[in-house]
Write a protein that holds these residues in place. Structure first.
Motif, PDB file in Angstrom:
ATOM      1  N   LEU A  56       0.830  -1.218   0.000  1.00 44.80           N
ATOM      2  CA  LEU A  56       0.000   0.000   0.000  1.00 44.80           C
ATOM      3  C   LEU A  56       0.859   1.261   0.000  1.00 44.80           C
ATOM      4  O   LEU A  56       0.528   2.239  -0.671  1.00 44.80           O
ATOM      5  N   SER A  73       0.848   4.268  -2.752  1.00 51.46           N
ATOM      6  CA  SER A  73       0.698   5.658  -2.303  1.00 51.46           C
ATOM      7  C   SER A  73       1.868   6.518  -2.772  1.00 51.46           C
ATOM      8  O   SER A  73       1.691   7.678  -3.142  1.00 51.46           O
ATOM      9  N   MET A 131      -7.225   8.363  -7.287  1.00 48.08           N
ATOM     10  CA  MET A 131      -6.822   7.141  -6.614  1.00 48.08           C
ATOM     11  C   MET A 131      -8.010   6.173  -6.581  1.00 48.08           C
ATOM     12  O   MET A 131      -9.103   6.549  -6.179  1.00 48.08           O
ATOM     13  N   VAL A 135      -8.976   3.247  -4.638  1.00 46.84           N
ATOM     14  CA  VAL A 135      -8.612   2.511  -3.430  1.00 46.84           C
ATOM     15  C   VAL A 135      -8.931   1.025  -3.577  1.00 46.84           C
ATOM     16  O   VAL A 135      -8.156   0.174  -3.145  1.00 46.84           O
ATOM     17  N   MET A 156      -6.147  -0.506  -5.398  1.00 45.98           N
ATOM     18  CA  MET A 156      -4.958  -0.575  -4.544  1.00 45.98           C
ATOM     19  C   MET A 156      -5.052  -1.779  -3.600  1.00 45.98           C
ATOM     20  O   MET A 156      -4.074  -2.515  -3.414  1.00 45.98           O
TER      21      MET A 156
END
Length: 144
Positions: free
Chosen positions: A60, A64, A86, A88, A91
């Protein structure tokens, strides 16, 4: 009668799985007891580090870092990126894929080195007996 081993490792984290693999490579009949349950409900070798600690955190942080670089660092290189967003969920999927790949790799190393895995909690008893209480509530097993 309990199953017989030369080495029984309690805990399949970074120290445990390395110890089990090395013992097996040295020709010792080896078992490893691990209690971690993966997202699929099955045994997940690698302990806290590979499953929810170090490795997922680093995955992560890596994502980031890339997001931060796009927003703040590339302009100095003449690269402009507008409207960067982004995702998420993506991710987290990537993080889960990294974890699955690495824990699966440990599993393959166990298989190729003929290490028996027990999914439960190990407890050292007298006379070199290890009691395994399965995660699924099954029958307790004794290893020696």
């Amino acid at each position: 009668m309990s199953k017989q081993y030369d080495v029984i490792v309690i805990g399949g984290g970074p120290g445990g799985y390395v110890a089990a693999i090395r013992a097996a490579q040295l020709g010792l009949k080896t078992a490893c007891v691990e209690k971690w349950v993966g997202k699929d409900g099955k045994l997940a070798l690698g302990g806290t580090c590979l499953n929810v600690g170090c490795i997922p955190s680093k995955a992560l942080l890596d994502s980031s870092k890339h997001f931060h670089h796009v927003q703040h660092d590339y302009a100095d290189h003449g690269i402009s990126a507008k409207g960067v967003s982004m995702d998420v969920a993506q991710m987290l999927k990537r993080k889960d894929d990294v974890v699955k790949k690495l824990t699966g790799g440990v599993g393959m190393l166990f298989k190729s080195n003929k290490i028996d895995s027990y999914h439960g909690t190990g407890k050292l008893l007298k006379d070199r007996v290890v009691e395994v209480t399965p995660v699924d509530g099954g029958d307790v097993e004794a290893l020696q």
